[in-house]
Design an enzyme around this catalytic site. Structure first.
Site, PDB file in Angstrom:
ATOM      1  N   HIS A 137      14.523 -25.700  34.934  1.00 12.92           N
ATOM      2  CA  HIS A 137      13.335 -25.291  34.397  1.00 12.92           C
ATOM      3  C   HIS A 137      13.120 -26.406  33.177  1.00 12.92           C
ATOM      4  O   HIS A 137      11.772 -26.424  32.640  1.00 12.92           O
ATOM      5  CB  HIS A 137      13.289 -24.028  34.070  1.00 12.92           C
ATOM      6  CG  HIS A 137      13.190 -23.085  35.005  1.00 12.92           C
ATOM      7  ND1 HIS A 137      13.271 -21.482  34.530  1.00 12.92           N
ATOM      8  CD2 HIS A 137      13.688 -23.242  36.293  1.00 12.92           C
ATOM      9  CE1 HIS A 137      13.244 -20.930  35.703  1.00 12.92           C
ATOM     10  NE2 HIS A 137      13.715 -21.740  36.771  1.00 12.92           N
TER      11      HIS A 137
ATOM     12  N   HIS B 204      19.095 -23.050  37.850  1.00 14.05           N
ATOM     13  CA  HIS B 204      19.629 -22.381  38.600  1.00 14.05           C
ATOM     14  C   HIS B 204      19.556 -22.910  40.238  1.00 14.05           C
ATOM     15  O   HIS B 204      18.856 -23.979  40.140  1.00 14.05           O
ATOM     16  CB  HIS B 204      18.978 -21.066  38.776  1.00 14.05           C
ATOM     17  CG  HIS B 204      17.453 -21.373  39.275  1.00 14.05           C
ATOM     18  ND1 HIS B 204      16.911 -21.006  40.691  1.00 14.05           N
ATOM     19  CD2 HIS B 204      16.342 -21.289  38.637  1.00 14.05           C
ATOM     20  CE1 HIS B 204      15.564 -21.324  40.575  1.00 14.05           C
ATOM     21  NE2 HIS B 204      15.306 -21.432  39.294  1.00 14.05           N
ATOM     22  N   CYS B 205      20.308 -22.375  41.043  1.00 17.30           N
ATOM     23  CA  CYS B 205      20.350 -23.020  42.441  1.00 17.30           C
ATOM     24  C   CYS B 205      18.990 -22.472  43.194  1.00 17.30           C
ATOM     25  O   CYS B 205      18.717 -21.537  42.987  1.00 17.30           O
ATOM     26  CB  CYS B 205      21.836 -22.600  43.247  1.00 17.30           C
ATOM     27  SG  CYS B 205      21.866 -23.378  44.827  1.00 17.30           S
TER      28      CYS B 205
ATOM     29  N   THR C  20      13.792  -5.630  18.477  1.00 21.00           N
ATOM     30  CA  THR C  20      14.271  -5.696  19.789  1.00 21.00           C
ATOM     31  C   THR C  20      13.163  -7.077  20.630  1.00 21.00           C
ATOM     32  O   THR C  20      12.183  -7.110  20.217  1.00 21.00           O
ATOM     33  CB  THR C  20      13.931  -4.563  20.870  1.00 21.00           C
ATOM     34  OG1 THR C  20      14.816  -3.506  20.581  1.00 21.00           O
ATOM     35  CG2 THR C  20      14.326  -4.997  22.269  1.00 21.00           C
TER      36      THR C  20
END
Ligand SMILES: [Cu+2]
Length: 364
Positions: free
Chosen positions: A117, A152-153, A298
């Site tokens: 990315h 990622h793949c 959060t």
């Protein structure tokens, strides 16, 4: 069976490969070979650098392997970069070149690739890195944007989500050359950095409701896709396994230390929360060209991204770091622990009276 979407994707890859002359221009820059380490740890690196851009060399070996993913011993046919879920965090500086040797050993059963990315170019490098078992490939891309980014793949069509939720994801951190800052001109430095990779897993069950075990990823595929399509993971874990970062695996820190936590989720949303602490500086989207938010309780990690949060621990103790969907934290596995040493500050918190019986009402 090749679905329409998979066919379209394959066509896009083929067109791209035909249309793009792929040559490796020589760059006259110094090279640095980086020894990657398994998460939650991060390879040694400078935070700010006075050196000029370099070619940073990384090696990722794809391993298809059976892994245990919970304390009951449930097994899972994982696909990994360098043997861990998630794969290792790679750290470079803005303007560096990332040069990755991707290796798909002959012992694997499937084609794989890598989509960064953080990279600029079709499919994040996916089209240029698709390799069969027994092959390796070298991809180079320029780190032009700062921040934390997922890789990622992405081998095409329905293989993409399956490979990602089988473990083939990780993150890159591109630091500004002069290091992190608070968005108002003040430098921020961390004393420790940890990489927490959250992973949603979809494990098929048998007729009795017990998790099934398989001998190869291919054998698990059809049943796993059925579970995936319900979009309800059976496990949500940090670093590949329930308990990977708790108890004796708790992440150490000391009172007064600034800890940078990189948190990625390649497929699904998450809500990191440090129980009893805060996010002093949080790059929720993970992009260092934006000023960090401050004082958060959060924060939110969008599926398909990595965020960064910095916190200075002020009290000793065991801090749980969870996704604040507490069902996922307590029932599905998404809990880590920080074990913090130091001196307690009574001003910040104290037990004014120890637990005791409720006094009888005064009847006089
Ligand atoms: Cu793959």
């Amino acid at each position: 069976m090749l679905t329409r979407r998979a066919a379209m994707f394959s066509a896009a890859v083929a067109t791209f490969m035909l249309a793009t002359p792929c040559f490796a221009a020589e760059l006259n820059l110094p090279r640095e070979k980086v020894e990657l380490v398994a998460p939650p740890f991060v390879h040694a690196h400078e935070q700010a650098t006075r050196q000029g851009p370099k070619i940073m060399e990384f090696r990722l070996v794809i391993e298809e392997k059976k892994m245990v993913i919970d304390e009951k011993g449930t097994t899972f046919q994982a696909m990994t970069f360098n043997g861990s879920m998630p794969g290792p965090l790679m750290v470079v500086h803005e303007g560096d070149y990332v040069e990755v040797t991707l290796v798909n050993p002959a012992t694997n059963s499937m084609p794989h690739n890598i989509d960064f990315h953080a990279a600029t170019g079709a499919l994040g490098g996916g089209a240029l890195t698709l390799i069969n078992p027994g092959e390796q490939v070298v991809l180079r891309w320029k780190a032009t944007r700062t921040g934390t980014f997922v890789y990622h793949c992405a081998p095409g069509g329905p293989m993409i989500p399956w490979h990602v939720v089988s473990g083939m994801n990780g993150a890159v951190m591109v630091l500004p050359r002069d290091g992190l800052n608070d968005g108002h001109g003040h430098a921020l430095k961390y004393d420790r950095v940890y990489y927490i990779g959250e992973q949603d897993l979809y494990v098929p069950r048998d007729e009795k409701g017990n998790f099934k075990s398989y001998d190869s990823p291919g054998e698990a595929y059809a049943d796993t896709v059925e579970v995936m399509r319900k979009l309800t993971p059976t496990h949500v874990v940090f670093n590949g396994k329930e308990g990977a970062l708790t108890g004796k695996n708790a992440l150490p820190a000391k009172v007064g230390e600034n800890v940078l936590i990189i948190h990625s989720e390649a497929n699904r949303d998450s809500r990191p929360h440090l129980i009893g602490g805060h996010g002093d500086y949080v790059w929720e989207t993970g992009k260092f060209s934006n000023a960090p938010e401050t004082g958060l309780e959060t924060w939110f990690i969008r599926g398909g991204s990595a965020g960064a949060a910095m916190y200075k621990f002020l009290q000793p103790g065991i801090y749980a770091y969870v996704t604040h969907n507490l069902i996922e934290a307590a029932e599905l596995g998404a809990t880590a622990h920080f074990k913090v040493e130091g001196k307690w500050n009574d001003d910040l918190m104290t037990q004014v009276k120890a637990p005791a019986e409720i006094p009888a009402p005064n009847t006089n």
